[in-house]
Design an enzyme around this catalytic site. Structure first.
Site, PDB file in Angstrom:
ATOM      1  N   ASP A 160     -52.226  21.590 -24.556  1.00  0.00           N
ATOM      2  CA  ASP A 160     -50.806  21.928 -24.560  1.00  0.00           C
ATOM      3  C   ASP A 160     -50.612  23.339 -25.106  1.00  0.00           C
ATOM      4  OD1 ASP A 160     -48.129  21.246 -24.016  1.00  0.00           O
ATOM      5  OD2 ASP A 160     -47.775  20.957 -26.156  1.00  0.00           O
TER       6      ASP A 160
ATOM      7  N   HIS B 217     -38.487  29.360 -27.032  1.00  0.00           N
ATOM      8  CA  HIS B 217     -38.882  28.221 -27.873  1.00  0.00           C
ATOM      9  C   HIS B 217     -39.680  28.693 -29.089  1.00  0.00           C
ATOM     10  CE1 HIS B 217     -40.307  24.252 -29.029  1.00  0.00           C
ATOM     11  NE2 HIS B 217     -41.549  24.704 -28.996  1.00  0.00           N
TER      12      HIS B 217
ATOM     13  N   ASP C 210     -43.687  16.216 -23.774  1.00  0.00           N
ATOM     14  CA  ASP C 210     -44.622  16.220 -24.910  1.00  0.00           C
ATOM     15  C   ASP C 210     -43.865  15.694 -26.135  1.00  0.00           C
ATOM     16  OD1 ASP C 210     -46.725  16.795 -26.623  1.00  0.00           O
ATOM     17  OD2 ASP C 210     -46.114  18.875 -26.884  1.00  0.00           O
TER      18      ASP C 210
ATOM     19  N   ARG D  34     -41.373  15.540 -35.364  1.00  0.00           N
ATOM     20  CA  ARG D  34     -41.213  16.812 -36.082  1.00  0.00           C
ATOM     21  C   ARG D  34     -41.526  16.725 -37.564  1.00  0.00           C
ATOM     22  NH1 ARG D  34     -41.865  19.985 -31.929  1.00  0.00           N
ATOM     23  NH2 ARG D  34     -40.249  19.732 -30.339  1.00  0.00           N
TER      24      ARG D  34
ATOM     25  N   GLN E 113     -45.229  16.550 -37.901  1.00  0.00           N
ATOM     26  CA  GLN E 113     -45.742  17.876 -37.537  1.00  0.00           C
ATOM     27  C   GLN E 113     -45.587  18.881 -38.686  1.00  0.00           C
ATOM     28  OE1 GLN E 113     -43.839  19.397 -33.993  1.00  0.00           O
ATOM     29  NE2 GLN E 113     -45.106  21.242 -33.895  1.00  0.00           N
TER      30      GLN E 113
ATOM     31  N   GLU F 250     -34.432  22.374 -31.379  1.00  0.00           N
ATOM     32  CA  GLU F 250     -33.719  23.631 -31.160  1.00  0.00           C
ATOM     33  C   GLU F 250     -32.228  23.388 -30.917  1.00  0.00           C
ATOM     34  OE1 GLU F 250     -36.970  24.374 -28.173  1.00  0.00           O
ATOM     35  OE2 GLU F 250     -36.199  26.408 -28.411  1.00  0.00           O
TER      36      GLU F 250
HETATM   37 MN    MN Z   1     -45.647  20.936 -26.388  1.00  0.00          MN
END
Ligand code: MN
Length: 423
Positions: free
Chosen positions: A130, A137, A237, A241, A244, A368
């Site tokens: 990926d 972004h 995908d 968050r 992450q 976002e």
């Molecule tokens: Mn991605």
């Protein structure tokens, strides 16, 4: 190549808003009542059972369509892809070869209603990589995580940044996804806890499907990379968050992305996309020679994301954007991937990176759209969302708009189920 619709004797394929006119012929894998998986193409509201046409010796596909994945067909290479596309076009167009159209028994076996079949994973994903190749972004996420001054990492304008993801959890549209559990730690917490992700998100991406491979130790040029790509799918995908944010430094995403990636069931071929090629944006800094553009290698694909909240039937489109927002093409990503000598395999899947436009209504992730949880998206009827809740369904759609026809990708959809019990 043609500028207009190629008319088919299958009427539903000639409507100007049909996703699957004869110009498209996307490949997939289906099963009918007997449960046997075989390769097919979509046309109008039908599918064509390619194994049956192959058995009738109408296609040069060497027995690969009776298999449950497109990998062996893709491995036959570009000349065969072109021959089979020409043979199918001739069999399905108005005034073409009427062998299929006039053969009742073959028609009954080979031409099925899409509504009567189930779609499956179109190919075995060899490996999944990926990327992070959308400038809007990367700038948005970088601003949120590191501040405006350090938004784009210093390498970003020189290489398409990527990470090696998981092929094992790439699933076809329609597969429900459990909310992942993981380690979570808010900035002020002393230590992390383990539990269900609270900031579950999407990433709107295109996936490039590698049709022919390369050998270890043999980097490919951008031009060669383009010729190795068989086609493209819609790709979500899914991203946790909060998991992450805690785990990503210094090696990038891991469990935040490993739990699921969804793709659309139809692989739209590079041949079908040919009239919609478009160049990457102006370069702020010249790329090194091995990554330089070798012609227009992005595509003009209109994309949208829709959210159907838990318990509702009405969806709201929460974003509209276009694939041309990418800074790097899939061919550049593939060339970069092989540049160290890394071997690429038939069935490798390359995620483009999140595709965000310049304004919040064109962003490709909820992170976002809601700016890290500061805002919410209004879905009407008193419903709003900042991240995905259990029972929500997210659907990606895409198409190229031609003169009087479109090349559609269909849908990539998935519903979020509650997290499984922690063990
Ligand atoms: Mn991605």
């Amino acid at each position: 190549m043609t500028d207009g619709l190629i008319r088919s004797w299958i009427d539903s394929a000639n409507a100007d808003d049909c996703n699957f006119p004869l110009n498209n012929l996307p490949y997939g894998v289906f099963s009918a009542d007997d449960g046997v998986k075989k390769c097919c193409v979509a046309i109008g509201d039908r599918i064509i059972d390619l194994a049956t046409l192959e058995e009738a010796e109408l296609l040069n596909s060497s027995g690969t369509f009776a298999l449950d994945a497109l990998n062996d067909f893709m491995a036959l290479g570009t000349d065969v892809w072109a021959q089979v596309r020409a043979q199918l076009t001739d069999l399905l167009k108005e005034g073409g070869n009427d062998w299929l159209r006039t053969n009742d028994s073959l028609m009954k076996r080979a031409v099925l209603q899409q509504a009567d079949v189930s779609m499956h994973m179109p190919f075995r994903v060899a490996e999944f990589t990926d990327f992070y190749a959308g400038r809007n972004h990367a700038t948005n996420v970088g601003t949120m995580f590191r501040g405006k001054e350090n938004a784009l990492p210093p390498n970003w304008l020189h290489i398409p940044i990527g990470y090696n993801g998981r092929a094992s959890t790439v699933v076809v549209s329609g597969t429900d996804i459990h909310r992942p559990n993981g380690q979570l730690k808010k900035p002020d917490d002393r230590s992390p806890e383990f539990g269900p992700c609270k900031r579950l998100d999407i990433e709107l991406e295109m996936g490039a499907v590698v049709g022919t491979g390369s050998k270890m130790g043999s980097p490919v040029t951008v031009e060669q990379a383009d010729s190795m790509i068989f086609g493209y799918v819609l790709l979500n995908d899914w991203s946790a968050r909060d998991i992450q944010a805690w785990e990503y430094q210094p090696l990038g995403p891991f469990q935040a992305k490993a739990f699921a990636t969804s793709i659309s069931p139809w692989v739209v071929t590079k041949a079908a996309l040919e009239p919609f090629r478009i160049s990457t944006p102006e370069r702020e800094i010249d790329l090194l020679p091995h990554l330089r553009d070798a012609g227009p290698m992005l595509y003009d694909i209109d994309l949208e994301v829709a959210l159907t909240p838990d318990g509702e039937t009405k969806e709201t489109v929460i974003s509209r954007t276009n694939y041309c927002e990418m800074y790097y093409s899939s061919a550049q990503q593939l060339a970069h991937h092989s540049s160290s000598g890394c071997a690429m395999n038939v069935g490798d899947l390359l995620g483009s990176g999140t595709i965000s436009g310049a304004s919040p209504d064109s962003y490709g992730s909820m992170l976002e759209m809601c700016w890290g949880g500061e805002n919410s998206i209004d879905l009407g009827e008193g419903i709003s969302r900042t991240f995905i809740e259990d029972g929500d369904r997210l659907t990606l759609r895409g198409h190229c708009q031609g003169a009087g026809y479109r090349i559609g990708f269909g849908e990539c959809s998935g519903e979020i189920l509650p997290a499984r019990d922690k063990h």
